[in-house]
Design a protein around this motif. Sequence first.
Motif, mmCIF file in Angstrom:
data_model
loop_
_atom_site.group_PDB
_atom_site.id
_atom_site.type_symbol
_atom_site.label_atom_id
_atom_site.label_comp_id
_atom_site.label_asym_id
_atom_site.label_seq_id
_atom_site.Cartn_x
_atom_site.Cartn_y
_atom_site.Cartn_z
ATOM 1 N N LEU A 10 -8.676 6.294 39.823
ATOM 2 C CA LEU A 10 -10.307 6.416 39.224
ATOM 3 C C LEU A 10 -11.014 6.937 40.349
ATOM 4 O O LEU A 10 -12.062 7.639 40.283
ATOM 5 C CB LEU A 10 -10.916 5.113 38.879
ATOM 6 C CG LEU A 10 -10.302 4.987 37.377
ATOM 7 C CD1 LEU A 10 -10.539 3.178 37.092
ATOM 8 C CD2 LEU A 10 -11.122 5.520 36.281
ATOM 9 N N LYS A 11 -10.804 6.423 41.690
ATOM 10 C CA LYS A 11 -11.409 6.891 42.966
ATOM 11 C C LYS A 11 -11.061 8.371 42.962
ATOM 12 O O LYS A 11 -12.237 9.114 43.675
ATOM 13 C CB LYS A 11 -10.961 6.139 43.951
ATOM 14 C CG LYS A 11 -11.890 6.236 45.306
ATOM 15 C CD LYS A 11 -11.384 5.641 46.549
ATOM 16 C CE LYS A 11 -12.098 5.944 47.714
ATOM 17 N NZ LYS A 11 -11.496 5.227 48.965
ATOM 18 N N GLY B 116 -11.510 10.425 41.078
ATOM 19 C CA GLY B 116 -12.407 11.172 39.886
ATOM 20 C C GLY B 116 -11.476 11.556 38.736
ATOM 21 O O GLY B 116 -12.130 12.198 37.796
ATOM 22 N N HIS C 4 -10.410 10.339 35.153
ATOM 23 C CA HIS C 4 -10.683 9.160 34.236
ATOM 24 C C HIS C 4 -9.455 9.037 33.019
ATOM 25 O O HIS C 4 -9.394 7.856 32.507
ATOM 26 C CB HIS C 4 -12.025 9.475 33.859
ATOM 27 C CG HIS C 4 -13.236 9.349 34.567
ATOM 28 N ND1 HIS C 4 -13.584 8.286 35.332
ATOM 29 C CD2 HIS C 4 -13.507 10.402 35.698
ATOM 30 C CE1 HIS C 4 -14.360 8.760 36.366
ATOM 31 N NE2 HIS C 4 -14.436 10.059 36.487
ATOM 32 N N PRO D 61 -7.572 11.944 25.544
ATOM 33 C CA PRO D 61 -7.230 11.503 26.792
ATOM 34 C C PRO D 61 -7.531 9.846 26.876
ATOM 35 O O PRO D 61 -8.572 9.329 26.062
ATOM 36 C CB PRO D 61 -8.554 12.144 27.719
ATOM 37 C CG PRO D 61 -9.405 12.366 26.465
ATOM 38 C CD PRO D 61 -8.682 12.781 25.341
ATOM 39 N N ARG D 62 -6.800 9.142 27.735
ATOM 40 C CA ARG D 62 -6.994 7.654 27.961
ATOM 41 C C ARG D 62 -6.953 7.180 29.180
ATOM 42 O O ARG D 62 -6.220 7.740 30.066
ATOM 43 C CB ARG D 62 -5.830 6.960 27.077
ATOM 44 C CG ARG D 62 -5.668 7.439 25.619
ATOM 45 C CD ARG D 62 -6.908 6.381 24.803
ATOM 46 N NE ARG D 62 -6.776 6.962 23.433
ATOM 47 C CZ ARG D 62 -5.970 6.374 22.444
ATOM 48 N NH1 ARG D 62 -5.096 5.656 22.683
ATOM 49 N NH2 ARG D 62 -6.386 6.809 21.299
ATOM 50 N N GLY D 63 -7.857 5.982 29.340
ATOM 51 C CA GLY D 63 -7.775 5.409 30.751
ATOM 52 C C GLY D 63 -7.692 3.929 30.625
ATOM 53 O O GLY D 63 -7.295 3.519 29.290
ATOM 54 N N PRO D 64 -7.628 3.291 31.613
ATOM 55 C CA PRO D 64 -7.658 1.596 31.553
ATOM 56 C C PRO D 64 -8.576 0.966 30.609
ATOM 57 O O PRO D 64 -9.792 1.540 30.516
ATOM 58 C CB PRO D 64 -7.888 1.362 32.896
ATOM 59 C CG PRO D 64 -7.739 2.528 33.631
ATOM 60 C CD PRO D 64 -8.007 3.367 33.043
#
Lengths: 375, 82, 417
Positions: free
Chosen positions: B27-28, B30, B32, B42-45
């Motif tokens: 994430l840091k 950039g 996502h 698109p998927r993230g935590p």
Amino acid sequence: MAKTYDVIVIGAGIVGSACAAECAREGLSVAIIEAGIIGGGATAAGMGHLVVMDDSEAQFALTRYSQKLWDAVSDELPREVEHDACGTIWIAADDEEMAEAKRKAAFYSERGVPVEMLDAQSLAEAEPNLRPGLVGGLRVSGDSVIYPPCAAQFFVDQATARGADLFLGASVETITADGIRLRNGSSISAGVIVNSAGSWSPALTPGLPVKKRKGHLVITDRYPQFLRHQLVELGYLKSAHSLTAESVAFNIQPRKTGQLLIGSSRQFDVDDARIDTSILTRMLDRAMEFLPDLRKLSSLRAWTGFRAATPDKLPLIGPHIEHKRLYLATGHEGLGITTSVGTAKLLAAQIMNRETEIPVAPYLPARVTQETVHV
Amino acid sequence: MSETVTLLVNGVSVTMPAGSMVSAAILKTGIHGFRRSVTGEPRGPLCGMGICFECRVTIDDDQHCRSCQTVCRNGMDVRTDG
Amino acid sequence: MANHACDVLVVGAGPAGMAAAYRAAQNGLRVIVVDDNPAAGGQIWRGEQAHPSSQAAQVWFEKIRSVDFQLINGARVFDQPRAGTLLAETSNDVFEVNYTTLILATGARERFLPFPGWTLPNVMGAGGLQALVKTGLPIDGKRVVVAGSGPLLLAVAAYLRQRGAEVLLIAEQASSVQLVKFVVGLVGKRSQAFELKKQLSGVPYRSGCWVLAAHGTDRLESVTLFRGGKRWTVECDYLACGFHLVPNLELAELLGCAIDGDGVRVDEFQQTTVSQIYSAGETTGIGGLELSLVEGEIAGLAAAGKHDEARKLFAEREKQRKFAERLNRTFALREELRQLPAPDTIVCRCEDVTFERLRAHSSWRAAKLQTRCGMGPCQGRICGSAVEFLFGWRAESVRPPVLPVRIGSLVATDFSD
């Protein structure tokens, strides 16, 4: 219920559903009776491998006939059925198995099934994750895979679209002289009753030579590039042949999702549906002997199921020898998905008193006499 | 003991406090969307505790690693599939 | 394969597990604790071993340092190959633990409810976003909407604010009537509540309020909120949204422990219906930190045969249980949340199964089989509580592995007896 049906089909697994669809297509009024959910038994548990098999001429005839029927309907199958013409590779680990592969190749070739012999190098190219040192294999490109529960639903939908009535959650207490009586006390009458209840069929028709044969499966997470064909070891035949032993044999299927479905195991005389860790381990160890990199893959679930097995490894398709209205469509062991559609045609033809498209004698219940016992 | 670790996320170097999880490192940078769902979203935590499996990425050639439960180590090679 | 042996195996190193391990070890038993995270603390005290953020955390980290037990981190229990043995997997290994007594302190997870846009990157659980920030996500200057239900929202909002986030508002679905009743009944927790209030001064806390939809193309850009008939849209960087907690019951179910509606059924000494298996903390029913600690202590003492000492804690446990009952009543989900998903809203994130595909089925089993909802890697942990709320479907029995593990770990069991 006042209505009398032409046909009652007991069991909405893939065999029963296909039979119901076919009978409805013939213009018969059909009642489908399912105690649980559509495709909830062996249909839910097993691999959806559409395969030709050559244990006997009769087995070949039925699987070949069925495969052509599947090919004819493949365009109509909904997306969820995930029909994938990935083909099968039978794997020869040694020279003896390679000889068997050649025999199989000749058998299929003579009967018009497209086959291709693979030497060690072409096998490795076809399936790079197989361990080195295998002798070769036989590719049967006409084989395919599906997701069976959705296929059963598709057949049920075909049947109901043609006027069939579906009774979900209806448990049959007994088959009567002219129909069935449900556990809730109500009765349904019909000209013909079809027992297609898979491993439950002997409970409804006492004396049926159908035994439960337990199997284990494991499914992995998605690894889309890992495997291209369904892979079966030629040693599989030794496992499927045995009537007594518990055995495992390497059998793995790539799903369209990229998940890998790993089998297979066989055990008689086990009623317990729980996972047997010792058999599961043997099965997976066997699989890793062929695909060592399976070891690192993530497995999501493991489960068991019960095949309906007969003494001669052929299903029962046809009239019961005593009950005038009763037909059987059961005992398909590990080939129920493939032969469901062939079974449906053979059954419907017999109900309509018409000649069958392939000889039906090998599958008639009458062939299994009182003297036949399970070894 | 070092107070930071440096790892690679899709070939880009990221430095994080020691003890950080790989998900925070991603994430840091950039990113996502860590991966794509079965229909390509698109998927993230989501859950942050290793249960939802939405944060999966490939770490040092191992696929399907839950980045929110993997502690960053020096030299780790993280690849997302966004 | 490594094989460990102990008197007491504790699964979970959150507050309940820590308390149980402390008491058992203090009484001379050989204790092993297995936990998925890199250190003890569970969710609430994640990463706080070196820097506790509260008095309670400090006290308990000191306590566990003062006794002797083995903590195996980064390890997930997935099967019971035979009675008295559990199998666990780490990132590169698999091992067995043989125990005489087992204490299940597997904690809780957030309940997620689907709504349009909830699958966008940067929509996370409330505890989810907090966990990410605790493990290194910079949140300074980021705009966050905190939403859903439960006291966790306040703790998360306060924490995020402390770390520099701009918390735009807290949207709590429970009505103000429910909340006022709850706050008024907060005896003994007033100082905590007051502390939170201070930390959150200036942050709007809206009751009877929930997120209708999250918007964005490849990540979250804004959310639409609803309250009292009004809708409005707020631009934000993160949405931290969770609807209270549900216990992690899979391991208990695998082991045959009876489950009541709220959690694992336990007797007065925290023993489950399976002999030699105890359970403590959120696993026995959501009840908060203090209840988890006292249940953990009772379980640890009971495992050590110290029943008289355990009895001394019954009154405290009773007090905390009453609080827990009020807590769960207050944050019960309202009916309107059942209307949140649109037909094309994804309910099962693992298999991308939409709401309209699911509602065509009359049972969970049929839905699973036909759509593969619940058959992905999360094994129904995320969609399960959603379909229970939306359709009344309850999860079926559990099979091993209780979470995904490498094939190599599945075959690891040593059969030599």
